[in-house]
Design a protein around this motif. Structure first.
Motif, PDB file in Angstrom:
ATOM      1  N   GLY A  44       0.794  -1.220   0.000  1.00 38.64           N
ATOM      2  CA  GLY A  44       0.000   0.000   0.000  1.00 38.64           C
ATOM      3  C   GLY A  44       0.827   1.271   0.000  1.00 38.64           C
ATOM      4  N   SER A 103       0.233   2.315   5.016  1.00 36.20           N
ATOM      5  CA  SER A 103       0.033   1.069   4.280  1.00 36.20           C
ATOM      6  C   SER A 103      -1.343   0.471   4.574  1.00 36.20           C
ATOM      7  CB  SER A 103       1.116   0.071   4.674  1.00 36.20           C
ATOM      8  OG  SER A 103       0.941  -0.329   6.035  1.00 36.20           O
ATOM      9  N   PHE A 104      -1.638  -0.618   3.896  1.00 36.10           N
ATOM     10  CA  PHE A 104      -2.816  -1.397   4.241  1.00 36.10           C
ATOM     11  C   PHE A 104      -2.616  -1.982   5.642  1.00 36.10           C
ATOM     12  CE2 PHE A 104      -2.923  -1.812  -0.490  1.00 36.10           C
ATOM     13  CZ  PHE A 104      -4.152  -1.169  -0.690  1.00 36.10           C
ATOM     14  N   LEU A 129      -0.507  -6.469  -1.919  1.00 35.19           N
ATOM     15  CA  LEU A 129      -1.159  -7.094  -0.772  1.00 35.19           C
ATOM     16  C   LEU A 129      -1.651  -8.498  -1.094  1.00 35.19           C
ATOM     17  CD1 LEU A 129      -2.135  -6.876   2.117  1.00 35.19           C
ATOM     18  CD2 LEU A 129      -4.192  -5.718   1.300  1.00 35.19           C
ATOM     19  N   ILE A 207     -10.979  -4.585   0.273  1.00 33.87           N
ATOM     20  CA  ILE A 207      -9.898  -3.666  -0.070  1.00 33.87           C
ATOM     21  C   ILE A 207     -10.095  -3.256  -1.520  1.00 33.87           C
ATOM     22  CG2 ILE A 207      -7.416  -3.312  -0.127  1.00 33.87           C
ATOM     23  CD1 ILE A 207      -8.638  -6.356   1.668  1.00 33.87           C
ATOM     24  N   CYS A 209      -9.399  -0.499  -4.897  1.00 33.62           N
ATOM     25  CA  CYS A 209      -8.542   0.496  -5.533  1.00 33.62           C
ATOM     26  C   CYS A 209      -8.940   0.620  -6.999  1.00 33.62           C
ATOM     27  CB  CYS A 209      -7.071   0.101  -5.429  1.00 33.62           C
ATOM     28  SG  CYS A 209      -5.943   1.422  -5.933  1.00 33.62           S
ATOM     29  N   ILE A 233     -11.880  -0.763   3.016  1.00 32.88           N
ATOM     30  CA  ILE A 233     -10.588  -0.068   2.989  1.00 32.88           C
ATOM     31  C   ILE A 233     -10.272   0.306   1.551  1.00 32.88           C
ATOM     32  CG2 ILE A 233      -8.124  -0.284   3.498  1.00 32.88           C
ATOM     33  CD1 ILE A 233      -9.026  -2.548   5.526  1.00 32.88           C
ATOM     34  N   THR A 235      -8.165   3.462  -1.210  1.00 35.83           N
ATOM     35  CA  THR A 235      -7.086   4.428  -1.379  1.00 35.83           C
ATOM     36  C   THR A 235      -7.638   5.701  -2.005  1.00 35.83           C
ATOM     37  OG1 THR A 235      -6.515   3.579  -3.566  1.00 35.83           O
ATOM     38  CG2 THR A 235      -5.360   2.625  -1.677  1.00 35.83           C
ATOM     39  N   VAL A 263      -4.044   5.130   2.185  1.00 39.00           N
ATOM     40  CA  VAL A 263      -5.017   4.117   2.589  1.00 39.00           C
ATOM     41  C   VAL A 263      -5.899   4.671   3.694  1.00 39.00           C
ATOM     42  CG1 VAL A 263      -5.297   1.829   3.601  1.00 39.00           C
ATOM     43  CG2 VAL A 263      -3.482   2.230   1.922  1.00 39.00           C
ATOM     44  N   THR A 265      -9.956   3.849   5.756  1.00 39.11           N
ATOM     45  CA  THR A 265     -11.212   3.111   5.828  1.00 39.11           C
ATOM     46  C   THR A 265     -12.310   4.010   5.283  1.00 39.11           C
ATOM     47  OG1 THR A 265     -11.823   3.908   8.032  1.00 39.11           O
ATOM     48  CG2 THR A 265     -10.425   1.923   7.909  1.00 39.11           C
TER      49      THR A 265
END
Length: 276
Positions: A44, A103-104, A129, A207, A209, A233, A235, A263, A265
């Protein structure tokens, strides 16, 4: 070694893989042996990539820290600077600063089922990830990967997209907006894959993106499915100049994307003074 935080370290391009017509994955190695040995990052995070006498651009790390030695950056040709990077050849040198950013939350993901939803080049930071989770397979539950691309020729990381489903409890689904005559897969936005994904919000973290409009629709659907705001989560993309929270170019209210992100939430994102 210099203490100048703006001074890049020189890296040599060891390999270049053409993922699509406008995305290339560059495998890099730092010239300084001590820096190469001590360098570490988390999934991330991003690097500031410099082309000498041209400028810098932030690029997410697409390799996993579980596969040390060489650093990989998957770069989409989207402007003059990334265009110059695409002109580089194996053996050429570029400058790298970093890693930067939050980061994640890897530790929080341990023991959970993981849902990855990517659009276009958004698969690059998720790839870091994903490979991290697969290299530590026993620490994570079921892994579901959904990817949407404009056309079949715009799908990056094709080799890994075919390898990942061979791992235990890993499902990969890909869709395109505009199929060609050879495409036999799903057609439509990535959200059309929900009914094939066998999803549950229970013990699953999502997650995401991709383009902001994709993220918006994905988040809305996940909330309807019962995912909590803390279990989504994503970005945020902003124009990051310095990478270290000094210039303020990437500010969103009181937050700096390069330091407090990229990153976040969804609970954190919705409290920012901006739309997704």
């Amino acid at each position: 070694m210099s203490n100048n935080i703006y001074l890049p370290h020189i890296a040599v391009i060891k390999d270049i893989k053409e993922e699509t017509g406008d995305i290339k994955t560059f495998t890099l190695a730092f010239k300084d042996r001590e820096w190469k040995r001590s360098f570490s990052f988390r999934p991330g995070q991003f690097m500031m990539v410099s082309v000498f006498q041209a400028g810098e651009v932030p690029i997410s790390i697409s390799s996993s820290p579980t596969q040390p030695g060489n650093l990989q950056l998957s770069i989409k040709k989207a402007g003059s600077l990334t265009g110059k990077i695409h002109e580089h050849k194996v053996g050429d040198e570029i400058g790298l600063r970093g890693p930067y950013g939050r980061s994640f939350p890897v530790e929080r993901l341990i023991g959970k089922n993981l849902l990855f939803v990517a659009g276009g080049i958004g698969l690059a930071p998720l790839r870091s990830l994903i490979n991290y989770a697969l290299d530590k397979r026993t620490e994570f539950g079921r892994v579901t990967i959904l990817h949407g691309a404009r056309t079949p020729s715009d799908i990056p990381f094709r080799h890994e997209l075919s390898l990942w489903p061979k791992e235990r409890d890993v499902k990969v689904l890909v869709t395109v907006d505009r199929p060609d005559s050879k495409w036999r897969g799903s057609v439509g936005p990535v959200t059309t894959l929900w009914n094939k994904a066998d999803l549950s919000g229970q013990d699953t973290l999502a997650i995401i993106c991709g383009p902001p409009v994709m993220i918006s629709f994905v988040v809305m659907d996940l909330l309807k499915m019962g995912f909590s705001e803390d279990d989504i989560i994503s970005t945020l993309e902003r124009h990051m100049k310095c990478g270290v929270g000094k210039c303020g170019h990437c500010s969103i209210g009181h937050q700096l994307t390069c330091v407090d992100g990229p990153v976040f939430t969804y609970r954190e994102m919705k409290e920012l003074p901006t739309d997704l």
